[in-house]
Design an enzyme around this catalytic site. Structure first.
Site, PDB file in Angstrom:
ATOM      1  N   ARG A   1      -3.972  12.636   7.513  1.00  0.00           N
ATOM      2  CA  ARG A   1      -3.164  12.827   8.726  1.00  0.00           C
ATOM      3  C   ARG A   1      -4.049  12.647   9.959  1.00  0.00           C
ATOM      4  NH1 ARG A   1      -1.973  17.863  10.639  1.00  0.00           N
ATOM      5  NH2 ARG A   1      -1.719  18.706   8.542  1.00  0.00           N
ATOM      6  N   TYR A  22      12.468   0.376  27.602  1.00  0.00           N
ATOM      7  CA  TYR A  22      13.095   0.420  26.272  1.00  0.00           C
ATOM      8  C   TYR A  22      14.060   1.612  26.191  1.00  0.00           C
ATOM      9  CZ  TYR A  22      13.417   0.878  21.218  1.00  0.00           C
ATOM     10  OH  TYR A  22      13.870   0.994  19.936  1.00  0.00           O
ATOM     11  N   ASP A  46       3.706   0.201  28.668  1.00  0.00           N
ATOM     12  CA  ASP A  46       4.173  -0.223  27.352  1.00  0.00           C
ATOM     13  C   ASP A  46       4.057  -1.746  27.316  1.00  0.00           C
ATOM     14  OD1 ASP A  46       5.690  -1.164  25.225  1.00  0.00           O
ATOM     15  OD2 ASP A  46       7.238   0.376  25.416  1.00  0.00           O
ATOM     16  N   LYS A  77       6.787  -4.973  16.685  1.00  0.00           N
ATOM     17  CA  LYS A  77       7.269  -6.228  17.270  1.00  0.00           C
ATOM     18  C   LYS A  77       6.213  -7.330  17.103  1.00  0.00           C
ATOM     19  CE  LYS A  77      10.546  -3.348  18.313  1.00  0.00           C
ATOM     20  NZ  LYS A  77      10.647  -2.635  19.573  1.00  0.00           N
TER      21      LYS A  77
END
Ligand SMILES: *Cc1c(COP(=O)(O)O)cnc(C)c1O
Length: 394
Positions: free
Chosen positions: A60, A113, A185, A210
């Protein structure tokens, strides 16, 4: 390891355990599909846990395969350091939560977004973190939205779907004059299109789902920044747990190797298609950063190396005709997401922007006839013929 005193039931478990593979070097990065790690002794484990010694404790927190991706992303975005996440939204939400306290304020572009918009509006309000949305082109409005408690300025260099550009030089100058951080972003415009940290941004975020991945086969996120920015975000990643899986890091590394050639080709094809559609009698308007009649052309030409593979166009005649065009495409796929090797088309008014009212959509240029196209790697003349043929159906 293979003690003859052990029962076969024990030997089945112990055989091959903890083999040292460290002398093996490979051209690609192997997948370390493990959740934990072994140590020579207890002291070594404690030293690694307390960061007195390099190493891994628990996946993790870190993993050799995700570490390799972190190195690659830091090189791509020219940052000291990076972190990787299970999704783009995990990267965005972790970065914001790490940098804001209750009572803080964010100034954000309104053209972001949809998931980020919803996070800002519906989730941050529960933590008493307030967001003011601005038009990223309206420099006066951005400046006057800044308050005493503003911590973050947030935008996307090129916004979905109508390719509205933010002038990064302006945003970073404004942010730093007011002692705020600039978060970008960069999903739509990954390197080699723009490297925002070179322009003074503090933190760059990607939905790796993407362009970085590029094959519609994974979900992932990345954050790049200075050592101190990353060390601020790391505790949130460790305790909230939005960790990227090793196999996703491996897929991303594989995808990133072709990012440069994919982007160059997609950008070139998109510009050709944008010019072709601009002259089409059934198209009312075409949105692409590289069109000479784009009102922001001066900025986009200076700011983006090769513009973008993303574009949008408005079909004359509204939603029914837009839907008919999409149904008649044979090569271009109707689906959400973007940045794939295949060309993907979507109808923002009924997908990404469905939650806005028709008036709100109209205001930001998302008309019912608007289609968004993420240009892939198919041969440009085949894509042109596919669009031409579909447009003949209306
Ligand atoms: C898809 C996307 C996101 C969210 O990323 P996920 O990987 O879907 O969580 C964030 N920003 C932009 C610009 C996106 O296109």
């Amino acid at each position: 390891m293979n003690s003859n005193n052990w029962d076969i039931l024990t030997q089945i478990i112990k055989a091959g355990e903890g083999m040292d593979l460290s002398n093996i070097r490979t051209p690609g990065v192997p997948i370390f599909q493990t959740s934990n790690y072994l140590y020579d002794n207890v002291e070594e484990g404690t030293d690694i846990l307390l960061s007195k010694k390099p190493g891994h404790i628990y996946a993790r927190y870190s993993n050799p395969t995700t570490d390799a991706l972190i190195n690659i992303m830091a090189t791509l975005e020219n940052s000291d350091s990076a972190l990787v996440f299970a999704s783009g939204m995990a990267a965005i939400s972790s970065t914001i939560l790490a940098n804001c306290q209750a009572g803080d304020h964010i100034v954000s572009s309104a053209y972001i977004y949809g998931g980020t918009y919803t996070f800002f509006q519906n989730q941050l309000s529960r933590f008493n973190i307030e967001v003011t949305f601005v038009d990223p082109r309206d420099h006066k409005a951005i400046a006057s939205a800044i308050q005493k408690n503003t911590k973050i300025l947030y935008t996307e260099p090129l916004a979905n779907p109508t390719v509205i550009a933010s002038d990064i030089n302006y945003w970073q100058d404004l942010a730093h004059r007011h002692h705020c951080k600039l978060l970008l972003d960069n999903t739509f415009t990954p390197p080699p299109v723009i490297r925002p940290l070179d322009k003074g941004a503090d933190i760059v975020i990607h939905s790796a789902t993407k362009y970085l991945g590029g094959h519609s086969d994974l979900i992932g996120g990345v954050v790049c920044g200075s050592e101190s920015e990353i060390e601020t975000i790391r505790p949130v990643m460790k305790t909230f747990g939005p960790t990227m899986a090793p196999i996703i890091a491996w897929l991303l590394i594989r995808g990133i190797r072709t990012l440069g050639v994919r982007i160059e080709k997609q950008n070139a094809t998109a510009l050709q298609l944008a010019n072709y559609l601009s002259g089409h009698p059934k198209i009312r308007k075409v949105y692409h950063a590289g069109l000479a009649d784009n009102p922001q052309y001066g900025l986009t030409k200076k700011q983006f190396n090769g513009f973008s593979g993303m574009m949008a166009f408005e079909i004359d005649g509204g939603e029914n005709k837009a839907m008919t065009v999409m149904k008649n495409l044979k090569i271009i796929l109707f689906t959400v997401s973007l940045g794939d090797v295949s060309s993907l088309i979507s109808h923002p008014a009924s997908t990404s922007h469905i939650y806005l009212s028709p008036e709100e959509r109209e205001q930001i240029g998302i008309t019912d006839g608007l289609l968004r196209l993420s240009v892939g790697l198919e041969y440009v003349d085949d894509l042109k013929a596919d669009l031409e043929n579909a447009l003949l159906s209306i």
